[in-house]
Design a protein around this motif. Structure first.
Motif, PDB file in Angstrom:
ATOM      1  N   ASP A  52       0.846  -1.188   0.000  1.00  8.79           N
ATOM      2  CA  ASP A  52       0.000   0.000   0.000  1.00  8.79           C
ATOM      3  C   ASP A  52       0.883   1.240   0.000  1.00  8.79           C
ATOM      4  O   ASP A  52       1.439   1.629   1.025  1.00  8.79           O
ATOM      5  CB  ASP A  52      -0.908  -0.017   1.230  1.00  8.79           C
ATOM      6  CG  ASP A  52      -2.052   0.984   1.147  1.00  8.79           C
ATOM      7  OD1 ASP A  52      -1.776   2.143   0.810  1.00  8.79           O
ATOM      8  OD2 ASP A  52      -3.205   0.591   1.411  1.00  8.79           O
ATOM      9  N   GLU A  53       1.008   1.858  -1.165  1.00  6.57           N
ATOM     10  CA  GLU A  53       1.891   3.012  -1.289  1.00  6.57           C
ATOM     11  C   GLU A  53       1.401   4.208  -0.469  1.00  6.57           C
ATOM     12  O   GLU A  53       2.202   5.000   0.032  1.00  6.57           O
ATOM     13  CB  GLU A  53       2.026   3.409  -2.757  1.00  6.57           C
ATOM     14  CG  GLU A  53       2.757   2.376  -3.603  1.00  6.57           C
ATOM     15  CD  GLU A  53       2.940   2.822  -5.038  1.00  6.57           C
ATOM     16  OE1 GLU A  53       2.524   3.964  -5.354  1.00  6.57           O
ATOM     17  OE2 GLU A  53       3.496   2.045  -5.830  1.00  6.57           O
ATOM     18  N   VAL A  54       0.083   4.345  -0.320  1.00 11.71           N
ATOM     19  CA  VAL A  54      -0.466   5.460   0.457  1.00 11.71           C
ATOM     20  C   VAL A  54      -0.045   5.348   1.917  1.00 11.71           C
ATOM     21  O   VAL A  54       0.419   6.327   2.532  1.00 11.71           O
ATOM     22  CB  VAL A  54      -1.994   5.510   0.334  1.00 11.71           C
ATOM     23  CG1 VAL A  54      -2.593   6.470   1.359  1.00 11.71           C
ATOM     24  CG2 VAL A  54      -2.408   5.932  -1.071  1.00 11.71           C
ATOM     25  N   LEU A  55      -0.180   4.165   2.479  1.00 18.73           N
ATOM     26  CA  LEU A  55       0.207   3.971   3.874  1.00 18.73           C
ATOM     27  C   LEU A  55       1.721   4.049   4.047  1.00 18.73           C
ATOM     28  O   LEU A  55       2.215   4.608   5.036  1.00 18.73           O
ATOM     29  CB  LEU A  55      -0.319   2.621   4.375  1.00 18.73           C
ATOM     30  CG  LEU A  55      -1.828   2.574   4.617  1.00 18.73           C
ATOM     31  CD1 LEU A  55      -2.286   1.131   4.807  1.00 18.73           C
ATOM     32  CD2 LEU A  55      -2.215   3.407   5.820  1.00 18.73           C
TER      33      LEU A  55
ATOM     34  N   ASN B 237      -1.602  13.420   5.115  1.00 17.08           N
ATOM     35  CA  ASN B 237      -1.655  11.992   4.824  1.00 17.08           C
ATOM     36  C   ASN B 237      -3.087  11.532   4.542  1.00 17.08           C
ATOM     37  O   ASN B 237      -3.326  10.717   3.647  1.00 17.08           O
ATOM     38  CB  ASN B 237      -1.064  11.192   5.989  1.00 17.08           C
ATOM     39  CG  ASN B 237       0.453  11.291   6.052  1.00 17.08           C
ATOM     40  OD1 ASN B 237       1.117  11.463   5.027  1.00 17.08           O
ATOM     41  ND2 ASN B 237       1.011  11.189   7.249  1.00 17.08           N
ATOM     42  N   ILE B 238      -4.024  12.049   5.311  1.00 14.36           N
ATOM     43  CA  ILE B 238      -5.432  11.682   5.128  1.00 14.36           C
ATOM     44  C   ILE B 238      -5.953  12.186   3.782  1.00 14.36           C
ATOM     45  O   ILE B 238      -6.675  11.477   3.077  1.00 14.36           O
ATOM     46  CB  ILE B 238      -6.272  12.229   6.302  1.00 14.36           C
ATOM     47  CG1 ILE B 238      -5.911  11.484   7.596  1.00 14.36           C
ATOM     48  CG2 ILE B 238      -7.763  12.115   6.013  1.00 14.36           C
ATOM     49  CD1 ILE B 238      -6.333  12.207   8.858  1.00 14.36           C
ATOM     50  N   GLU B 239      -5.543  13.401   3.403  1.00 12.57           N
ATOM     51  CA  GLU B 239      -5.972  13.939   2.116  1.00 12.57           C
ATOM     52  C   GLU B 239      -5.403  13.110   0.967  1.00 12.57           C
ATOM     53  O   GLU B 239      -6.106  12.815  -0.007  1.00 12.57           O
ATOM     54  CB  GLU B 239      -5.543  15.397   1.995  1.00 12.57           C
ATOM     55  CG  GLU B 239      -6.024  16.062   0.714  1.00 12.57           C
ATOM     56  CD  GLU B 239      -5.725  17.549   0.681  1.00 12.57           C
ATOM     57  OE1 GLU B 239      -6.092  18.192  -0.319  1.00 12.57           O
ATOM     58  OE2 GLU B 239      -5.135  18.060   1.650  1.00 12.57           O
ATOM     59  N   ARG B 240      -4.128  12.746   1.061  1.00 12.73           N
ATOM     60  CA  ARG B 240      -3.519  11.922   0.017  1.00 12.73           C
ATOM     61  C   ARG B 240      -4.246  10.587  -0.127  1.00 12.73           C
ATOM     62  O   ARG B 240      -4.361  10.044  -1.234  1.00 12.73           O
ATOM     63  CB  ARG B 240      -2.040  11.681   0.314  1.00 12.73           C
ATOM     64  CG  ARG B 240      -1.322  10.892  -0.783  1.00 12.73           C
ATOM     65  CD  ARG B 240       0.037  10.390  -0.359  1.00 12.73           C
ATOM     66  NE  ARG B 240       0.929  11.491  -0.035  1.00 12.73           N
ATOM     67  CZ  ARG B 240       1.431  11.721   1.171  1.00 12.73           C
ATOM     68  NH1 ARG B 240       1.103  10.933   2.177  1.00 12.73           N
ATOM     69  NH2 ARG B 240       2.237  12.717   1.390  1.00 12.73           N
TER      70      ARG B 240
END
Length: 217
Positions: free
Chosen positions: A21-24, A101-104
């Motif tokens: 998971d790249e976002v995390l 981070n939440i927005e991304r």
């Protein structure tokens, strides 16, 4: 077995059962770059939180202790599109990292980050919440549990992290973190509206554990 073994097992479990998971991963990288302490939950623990929230069909989630938003993202992913997560963070710098981070992660529409002392913010919230995750300063755990209970309903699940602290919870030696956990446990045990248990864990975050509470009335 030692810490290296615990970490390797966690790494194996994450690789075997969780998708990359790249976002995390980026949320953790940004938190490190901003100098935030590396006290976020492990990936497999984050996935556990998400599954638990999904199991109760959570539509409203409360998190006490945001840090960089890593666990926030896991929890928010358990929500339906019209769900809501309110997360409380004491440190404005941490909150700003979390918001980015939440927005991304594409979750800004269902996550609200509130900044301030949790004990001050809790009375201003409107319940009920379906799921609560408590992972902030342990000395305030009794107040966090009491506040969370007041914002709950029958069926609400409350998870409290870091309740073992490498076995330090056995000793009432004046450590405010340990004392906070022990006082919270006493409150939970004496509270007829809940049923609870606690589980020890080992892994990349060392020897610790969590308390699992269900509101029954």
């Amino acid at each position: 077995m030692n810490q290296d073994d615990f970490t390797r097992v966690d790494e194996y479990l994450v690789e075997a059962l969780l998708d990359r998971d790249e976002v995390l991963d980026q949320a953790l990288a940004d938190s490190r770059a901003a100098g935030l302490p590396a006290i976020n939950v492990a990936p497999n623990q984050g996935k556990l939180l998400m599954i638990l929230a999904q199991m109760v069909g959570a539509r409203r989630i409360l998190e006490i202790g945001t840090l960089g938003g890593y666990s926030t993202i896991w929890l928010a992913r358990a929500l339906p599109p019209d769900g809501e997560l309110v997360t409380l963070e004491y440190d404005p710098k941490h909150a700003e990292v979390a918001r980015r981070n939440i927005e991304r992660a594409g979750l800004a529409d269902r996550v609200e980050v509130r900044v301030g002392r949790g004990v001050d913010l809790l009375p201003g919230l409107t319940g009920p919440f379906d799921f609560v995750f408590i992972d902030a300063d342990k000395a305030s755990n009794p107040d966090y549990f009491t506040g969370a209970l007041a914002l709950s309903r029958p069926g609400t699940v409350i998870v409290v992290d870091n309740v073992v602290r490498a076995g330090a919870v056995l000793k009432a030696d004046g450590d405010p973190n340990v004392e906070g956990i022990r006082r919270m446990n006493a409150l939970i045990a004496a509270e007829p509206r809940v049923t609870a248990t606690a589980v020890q864990t080992v892994g990349s975050k060392g020897w610790d554990g969590f308390c699992l509470v269900r509101v029954v009335e």
